[in-house]
Design a protein around this motif. Structure first.
Motif, PDB file in Angstrom:
ATOM      1  N   ALA A 157       0.834  -1.204   0.000  1.00 55.88           N
ATOM      2  CA  ALA A 157       0.000   0.000   0.000  1.00 55.88           C
ATOM      3  C   ALA A 157       0.868   1.252   0.000  1.00 55.88           C
ATOM      4  N   GLY A 158       1.963   1.219   0.763  1.00 59.13           N
ATOM      5  CA  GLY A 158       2.870   2.356   0.801  1.00 59.13           C
ATOM      6  C   GLY A 158       3.524   2.626  -0.534  1.00 59.13           C
ATOM      7  N   LEU A 159       3.822   1.568  -1.261  1.00 61.83           N
ATOM      8  CA  LEU A 159       4.455   1.718  -2.567  1.00 61.83           C
ATOM      9  C   LEU A 159       3.563   2.501  -3.530  1.00 61.83           C
ATOM     10  N   HIS A 160       2.260   2.368  -3.373  1.00 64.22           N
ATOM     11  CA  HIS A 160       1.306   3.034  -4.257  1.00 64.22           C
ATOM     12  C   HIS A 160       0.744   4.321  -3.640  1.00 64.22           C
ATOM     13  N   ARG A 168       8.958   5.669  -1.676  1.00 61.04           N
ATOM     14  CA  ARG A 168      10.377   5.328  -1.732  1.00 61.04           C
ATOM     15  C   ARG A 168      10.802   4.466  -0.548  1.00 61.04           C
ATOM     16  N   ASN A 169      10.330   4.801   0.641  1.00 65.88           N
ATOM     17  CA  ASN A 169      10.657   3.955   1.787  1.00 65.88           C
ATOM     18  C   ASN A 169      10.075   2.557   1.606  1.00 65.88           C
ATOM     19  N   ARG A 203      10.512   9.893  -8.689  1.00 62.61           N
ATOM     20  CA  ARG A 203      10.161   8.493  -8.974  1.00 62.61           C
ATOM     21  C   ARG A 203      10.512   7.602  -7.780  1.00 62.61           C
ATOM     22  N   ALA A 204       9.790   6.478  -7.678  1.00 66.45           N
ATOM     23  CA  ALA A 204      10.052   5.500  -6.622  1.00 66.45           C
ATOM     24  C   ALA A 204      10.136   4.087  -7.177  1.00 66.45           C
ATOM     25  N   ASP A 205      10.126   3.939  -8.510  1.00 64.99           N
ATOM     26  CA  ASP A 205      10.048   2.614  -9.129  1.00 64.99           C
ATOM     27  C   ASP A 205      11.416   2.028  -9.468  1.00 64.99           C
ATOM     28  N   MET A 206      12.486   2.705  -9.118  1.00 67.89           N
ATOM     29  CA  MET A 206      13.831   2.177  -9.322  1.00 67.89           C
ATOM     30  C   MET A 206      14.766   2.923  -8.392  1.00 67.89           C
ATOM     31  N   TYR A 207      15.865   2.278  -8.016  1.00 68.90           N
ATOM     32  CA  TYR A 207      16.828   2.957  -7.158  1.00 68.90           C
ATOM     33  C   TYR A 207      18.172   2.231  -7.194  1.00 68.90           C
ATOM     34  N   PHE A 208      19.192   2.980  -6.817  1.00 70.40           N
ATOM     35  CA  PHE A 208      20.527   2.434  -6.619  1.00 70.40           C
ATOM     36  C   PHE A 208      20.814   2.439  -5.121  1.00 70.40           C
TER      37      PHE A 208
END
Length: 318
Positions: A157-160, A168-169, A203-208
């Motif tokens: 739910a947090g992701l959306h 992001r978290n 954005r939160a759909d990719m990260y390093f």
């Protein structure tokens, strides 16, 4: 959204998490068990399984104890029946050593291979894991590694969420999987005392993630964080003046996967350091770094979400 009760999944946690001891049950080891010449591995919600992972008649088995990261389940062993009952708020599963029948909420399910006892532990096939725990199974055949993923509903739910910081978290809590046909690279401990994270702007759909000398690139897909690229920094050799990878322009000693093209992107950078309990942030692109700041974290606060914080300048940086 508060993720305080959940464990944040970092490279340190993946390789260092120690699970609780297994059930002490009578041994009735299956004689036909075959251990692969290259020992298979398993990660359960990003935790490395510390029990044995066995392959028998083409089916992969894992210990029940190693499945505890999948959720808040209780385990009860009936030594007379050689049964283990796995219970949660809305699920009750019964597995029996030597039987292909498994009960899920009272309904019988037939397994291709029966669970069995091995060195005092109950080994269950991956199909049983999928049905009993409603988990997704990812098998990386070249590396003989299985990834078992079941994200927490609150994290999904947090992701959306409409909040970029919350999303992001949540992304950092997603179970990590790798389908790259090479073994994961091991980091070298450099007393970094934290991790660095880089998210593309807004954005939160990719990260390093940078953990000591190891940089990993993840893309969020099907409620998992799928590893797409990983590299080990050559710290002694220093920075590579010809590198287009401007967020970490180092020489690399080893790479797996495909390095992404980031030359036209702007990133939000978060440097979490646990000795001071703070996240230091900035914005960075190929021209340089700007919008510096820091936030002292209080993980006892009911509003604590994680190490990713809001960067006020990010929303205005268009």
């Amino acid at each position: 959204m508060n993720f305080r009760g959940l464990k944040r999944l970092t490279a340190t946690a993946i390789f260092a998490t120690l699970l609780t001891p297994s059930f002490l049950i009578p041994q009735a080891e299956a004689a036909s068990t075959v251990v692969s010449p290259v020992a298979p591995k398993a990660f359960i919600n990003s935790d490395l399984a510390y029990g044995e992972v066995l392959i028998r008649e083409g089916t992969t088995f894992i210990t029940l104890t190693d499945l505890k990261p999948l959720g808040d389940y209780t385990y009860k062993y009936d030594s007379a029946k050689k049964q283990i009952t796995i219970s949660s708020k809305d699920t009750k599963v019964v597995v029996t050593a030597g039987s292909k029948l498994m009960q899920v909420n009272g309904a019988n399910k037939t397994l291709t291979n029966a669970p069995f006892l091995h060195k005092g532990k109950t080994m269950v096939p991956l199909r049983a894991v999928s049905m009993a725990f409603h988990a997704k199974i990812y098998w990386n055949a070249p590396t003989k590694t299985v990834f078992i993923a079941k994200p927490d509903p609150n994290v999904v739910a947090g992701l959306h969420s409409e909040s970029l910081t919350t999303a992001r978290n949540a992304a950092l809590y997603m179970p990590r999987v790798s389908l790259i046909p090479q073994d994961l690279i091991e980091r070298t401990y450099l007393e970094m005392q934290g991790q660095d994270y880089y998210f593309p702007k807004n954005r939160a759909d990719m990260y390093f993630e940078l953990d000591n000398d190891l940089v990993s690139y993840y893309k969020i897909r099907n409620n998992t964080a799928e590893l797409k690229w990983q590299a080990k920094l050559h710290i002694e050799k220093g920075k590579d003046p010809k590198s287009n990878f401007f967020i970490l322009p180092y020489h690399f000693t080893k790479e797996i996967g495909q390095q992404p093209d980031i030359k036209d992107l702007t990133f939000a950078r978060f440097r979490f350091r646990y000795p001071v309990g703070s996240t230091f942030y900035s914005m960075v692109n190929s021209k340089g770094e700007y919008a510096f700041g820091d936030v002292e974290l209080d993980n006892h606060s009911p509003n604590y979400e994680g190490v990713i914080v809001e960067i006020p300048e990010e929303a205005d940086d268009n």
